[in-house]
Design a protein around this motif. Structure first.
Motif, PDB file in Angstrom:
ATOM      1  N   THR A   9       1.042  -1.261  -0.039  1.00 37.57           N
ATOM      2  CA  THR A   9      -0.006   0.039   0.015  1.00 37.57           C
ATOM      3  C   THR A   9       0.877   1.291  -0.081  1.00 37.57           C
ATOM      4  O   THR A   9       1.941   1.318   0.514  1.00 37.57           O
ATOM      5  N   ARG A  16      -1.979   5.707   5.579  1.00 37.41           N
ATOM      6  CA  ARG A  16      -2.065   4.994   4.304  1.00 37.41           C
ATOM      7  C   ARG A  16      -3.169   5.844   3.287  1.00 37.41           C
ATOM      8  O   ARG A  16      -4.200   6.441   3.929  1.00 37.41           O
ATOM      9  N   LYS A  18      -5.272   4.944   1.242  1.00 37.49           N
ATOM     10  CA  LYS A  18      -6.399   4.300   0.971  1.00 37.49           C
ATOM     11  C   LYS A  18      -7.487   4.760   1.919  1.00 37.49           C
ATOM     12  O   LYS A  18      -8.839   5.102   1.424  1.00 37.49           O
ATOM     13  N   TYR A  19      -7.077   4.862   3.178  1.00 38.47           N
ATOM     14  CA  TYR A  19      -7.759   5.437   4.119  1.00 38.47           C
ATOM     15  C   TYR A  19      -8.273   6.831   4.072  1.00 38.47           C
ATOM     16  O   TYR A  19      -9.190   7.351   4.367  1.00 38.47           O
ATOM     17  N   THR A  20      -7.291   7.572   3.567  1.00 35.52           N
ATOM     18  CA  THR A  20      -7.461   9.111   3.293  1.00 35.52           C
ATOM     19  C   THR A  20      -8.455   9.038   2.211  1.00 35.52           C
ATOM     20  O   THR A  20      -9.546  10.110   2.295  1.00 35.52           O
ATOM     21  N   PHE A  22     -10.627   7.023   1.215  1.00 37.57           N
ATOM     22  CA  PHE A  22     -12.180   6.700   1.685  1.00 37.57           C
ATOM     23  C   PHE A  22     -12.685   7.894   2.618  1.00 37.57           C
ATOM     24  O   PHE A  22     -13.749   7.952   2.486  1.00 37.57           O
ATOM     25  N   SER A  23     -11.785   8.260   3.584  1.00 35.22           N
ATOM     26  CA  SER A  23     -12.623   9.385   4.174  1.00 35.22           C
ATOM     27  C   SER A  23     -12.996  10.716   3.516  1.00 35.22           C
ATOM     28  O   SER A  23     -14.110  11.107   3.681  1.00 35.22           O
TER      29      SER A  23
END
Length: 105
Positions: A9, A16, A18-20, A22-23
Motif C-alpha cells: 500500500t 495509508r 487508501k484510508y485518506t 475513503f475518508s
C-alpha cells in the motif's frame, strides 16, 4: 514495507492513502446529502466536513500524546509534538475558509 503475502500500500508520512481517500469519499457523499437537505452548497458542505475531520484528528492526536493518554500511558514523554498538530489545524482552517468562500461567494 509489506510482509510476504500482504498487499503493498502507498504511504505518506505513515498514513495509508487508501484510508485518506475513503475518508474524503465519505465526506463527499455526506456533503451531498447535507446539500440536498439544507441550503448549503455541495462543495462547501464537503469542505466543512473535511475541516471537521482534520480538527477532530488533531485534537485526538494531542490528547493521546499527553501524559496518561493512549500513546503515553505512563507519562514518560513530557513533550507533545505540536508542530504536526498545528500544521493540521492550519490546513483545516484553510479548508474551512475555502468552504465559507464557496458558500458565500
Amino acid at each position: 514495507m509489506a510482509v510476504i503475502g500482504q498487499k503493498q500500500t502507498f504511504r505518506r508520512n505513515g498514513m495509508r492513502i487508501k484510508y485518506t481517500l475513503f475518508s474524503i469519499h465519505i465526506c463527499v457523499v455526506v456533503g451531498g446529502a447535507m446539500a440536498a437537505f439544507s441550503s448549503l452548497r455541495w462543495s462547501a458542505a464537503t469542505c466543512f466536513l473535511v475541516a471537521a475531520l482534520l480538527i477532530n484528528g488533531a485534537l485526538a492526536t494531542w490528547e493521546d500524546s499527553r501524559p496518561g493518554g493512549f500513546d503515553n500511558p505512563n507519562g514518560s514523554e513530557k513533550t507533545t509534538p505540536m508542530r504536526p498538530i498545528l500544521a493540521t489545524v492550519a490546513i483545516a482552517f484553510g479548508v474551512l475558509l475555502t468552504g465559507a468562500w464557496i458558500q458565500i461567494g
